[in-house]
Design a protein around this motif. Sequence first.
Motif, PDB file in Angstrom:
ATOM      1  N   LEU A 167      -1.371  39.696  19.988  1.00  0.00           N
ATOM      2  CA  LEU A 167      -0.777  38.565  20.685  1.00  0.00           C
ATOM      3  C   LEU A 167      -1.807  37.442  20.843  1.00  0.00           C
ATOM      4  O   LEU A 167      -1.505  36.276  20.611  1.00  0.00           O
ATOM      5  CB  LEU A 167      -0.244  38.992  22.052  1.00  0.00           C
ATOM      6  CG  LEU A 167       0.398  37.883  22.893  1.00  0.00           C
ATOM      7  CD1 LEU A 167       1.596  37.272  22.166  1.00  0.00           C
ATOM      8  CD2 LEU A 167       0.837  38.450  24.240  1.00  0.00           C
ATOM      9  N   SER A 191      12.369  30.696  25.642  1.00  0.00           N
ATOM     10  CA  SER A 191      11.765  30.689  24.308  1.00  0.00           C
ATOM     11  C   SER A 191      12.711  30.108  23.263  1.00  0.00           C
ATOM     12  O   SER A 191      12.274  29.445  22.327  1.00  0.00           O
ATOM     13  CB  SER A 191      11.320  32.095  23.917  1.00  0.00           C
ATOM     14  OG  SER A 191      12.410  32.986  23.941  1.00  0.00           O
ATOM     15  N   ASP A 210       5.733  35.125  28.575  1.00  0.00           N
ATOM     16  CA  ASP A 210       6.946  34.551  29.156  1.00  0.00           C
ATOM     17  C   ASP A 210       6.620  33.733  30.410  1.00  0.00           C
ATOM     18  O   ASP A 210       7.140  32.635  30.594  1.00  0.00           O
ATOM     19  CB  ASP A 210       7.970  35.643  29.473  1.00  0.00           C
ATOM     20  CG  ASP A 210       8.543  36.278  28.214  1.00  0.00           C
ATOM     21  OD1 ASP A 210       8.472  35.651  27.139  1.00  0.00           O
ATOM     22  OD2 ASP A 210       9.054  37.413  28.313  1.00  0.00           O
ATOM     23  N   PRO A 235       7.483  40.334  19.118  1.00  0.00           N
ATOM     24  CA  PRO A 235       6.790  40.928  20.274  1.00  0.00           C
ATOM     25  C   PRO A 235       5.437  41.526  19.854  1.00  0.00           C
ATOM     26  O   PRO A 235       5.346  42.250  18.875  1.00  0.00           O
ATOM     27  CB  PRO A 235       7.746  42.029  20.743  1.00  0.00           C
ATOM     28  CG  PRO A 235       9.055  41.706  20.129  1.00  0.00           C
ATOM     29  CD  PRO A 235       8.766  40.954  18.871  1.00  0.00           C
ATOM     30  N   ARG A 236       4.418  41.169  20.591  1.00  0.00           N
ATOM     31  CA  ARG A 236       3.072  41.676  20.329  1.00  0.00           C
ATOM     32  C   ARG A 236       2.395  41.946  21.662  1.00  0.00           C
ATOM     33  O   ARG A 236       2.778  41.396  22.685  1.00  0.00           O
ATOM     34  CB  ARG A 236       2.243  40.638  19.567  1.00  0.00           C
ATOM     35  CG  ARG A 236       2.735  40.355  18.176  1.00  0.00           C
ATOM     36  CD  ARG A 236       1.758  39.403  17.499  1.00  0.00           C
ATOM     37  NE  ARG A 236       2.135  39.147  16.136  1.00  0.00           N
ATOM     38  CZ  ARG A 236       2.865  38.115  15.747  1.00  0.00           C
ATOM     39  NH1 ARG A 236       3.283  37.245  16.625  1.00  0.00           N
ATOM     40  NH2 ARG A 236       3.173  37.963  14.484  1.00  0.00           N
ATOM     41  N   GLU A 237       1.357  42.723  21.605  1.00  0.00           N
ATOM     42  CA  GLU A 237       0.564  43.022  22.801  1.00  0.00           C
ATOM     43  C   GLU A 237      -0.911  42.853  22.461  1.00  0.00           C
ATOM     44  O   GLU A 237      -1.306  42.897  21.295  1.00  0.00           O
ATOM     45  CB  GLU A 237       0.814  44.470  23.263  1.00  0.00           C
ATOM     46  CG  GLU A 237       2.259  44.808  23.598  1.00  0.00           C
ATOM     47  CD  GLU A 237       2.792  44.073  24.817  1.00  0.00           C
ATOM     48  OE1 GLU A 237       2.019  43.853  25.763  1.00  0.00           O
ATOM     49  OE2 GLU A 237       3.982  43.723  24.824  1.00  0.00           O
ATOM     50  N   ASP A 277       0.065  40.146  27.238  1.00  0.00           N
ATOM     51  CA  ASP A 277       1.266  40.873  26.820  1.00  0.00           C
ATOM     52  C   ASP A 277       2.459  39.913  26.835  1.00  0.00           C
ATOM     53  O   ASP A 277       2.340  38.751  27.230  1.00  0.00           O
ATOM     54  CB  ASP A 277       1.520  42.086  27.716  1.00  0.00           C
ATOM     55  CG  ASP A 277       1.614  41.750  29.191  1.00  0.00           C
ATOM     56  OD1 ASP A 277       2.077  40.637  29.526  1.00  0.00           O
ATOM     57  OD2 ASP A 277       1.229  42.593  30.015  1.00  0.00           O
ATOM     58  N   GLN A 278       3.618  40.424  26.424  1.00  0.00           N
ATOM     59  CA  GLN A 278       4.812  39.596  26.291  1.00  0.00           C
ATOM     60  C   GLN A 278       5.262  39.034  27.640  1.00  0.00           C
ATOM     61  O   GLN A 278       5.693  37.893  27.722  1.00  0.00           O
ATOM     62  CB  GLN A 278       5.938  40.413  25.644  1.00  0.00           C
ATOM     63  CG  GLN A 278       7.026  39.560  25.025  1.00  0.00           C
ATOM     64  CD  GLN A 278       6.547  38.674  23.884  1.00  0.00           C
ATOM     65  OE1 GLN A 278       5.711  39.066  23.092  1.00  0.00           O
ATOM     66  NE2 GLN A 278       7.049  37.462  23.820  1.00  0.00           N
ATOM     67  N   GLU A 279       5.151  39.813  28.707  1.00  0.00           N
ATOM     68  CA  GLU A 279       5.532  39.324  30.033  1.00  0.00           C
ATOM     69  C   GLU A 279       4.662  38.145  30.451  1.00  0.00           C
ATOM     70  O   GLU A 279       5.159  37.157  30.990  1.00  0.00           O
ATOM     71  CB  GLU A 279       5.413  40.446  31.069  1.00  0.00           C
ATOM     72  CG  GLU A 279       6.517  41.458  31.005  1.00  0.00           C
ATOM     73  CD  GLU A 279       6.354  42.540  32.076  1.00  0.00           C
ATOM     74  OE1 GLU A 279       5.637  42.301  33.072  1.00  0.00           O
ATOM     75  OE2 GLU A 279       6.937  43.609  31.892  1.00  0.00           O
TER      76      GLU A 279
END
Length: 190
Positions: free
Chosen positions: A154, A94, A83, A148-150, A78-80
């Motif tokens: 992603l 980013s 990061d 943003p993707r999951e 996921d995005q977290e």
Amino acid sequence: MDAGLAAVLGALAGAVATTAAALATGWSAREQAKITARGEHRRQRRDARQAVYEEFIATVREQMAHASPLFEESPPEDQEELDRHLQSSGVRDSASLLTDAYRLHTDALKVLTRVQLAGPKDVTTTAKSVCNRSFALTSSLVSLISTPREGDALRRSFRQAEERLLKLDMGLDAFIDAAQAALDDDGTTV
């Protein structure tokens, strides 16, 4: 034939032979000078090519080194996680990753112009391909970070960027091979 005529003919033959020898020597010296000048020109051109080829390789390798730490771990979920992955890769944020990616691609394009001027054509063609792959990698990094993707989306985006990094590496290897061939060319083959 009297002695006077024989003396004149002998002197004339000697003069013709001397003139012919002088012409042959002059022609030979001129050809040798051309060969020497051509060899010196080729050496200077090869040295200049080598310098620009080295700069191009270093620039592309810098771009690859900038991106490769992102791919040392498995794809994020996921995005977290992405990061965290970026931070563990040494990226401040980013935005700085994208700014650096664009800068490095632009640097490669600047050196590409010099590679194109240095030639030869097969090296130029390969260098353009490397720059196209450099742009593809930069685009993938932008897409990976800015959209943003999951989950699967992603991971696919992450793998696409990783694939493009590998293609850039293969393209750089092809450029190095072409550059070596160009630098090894001594001009004796047609």
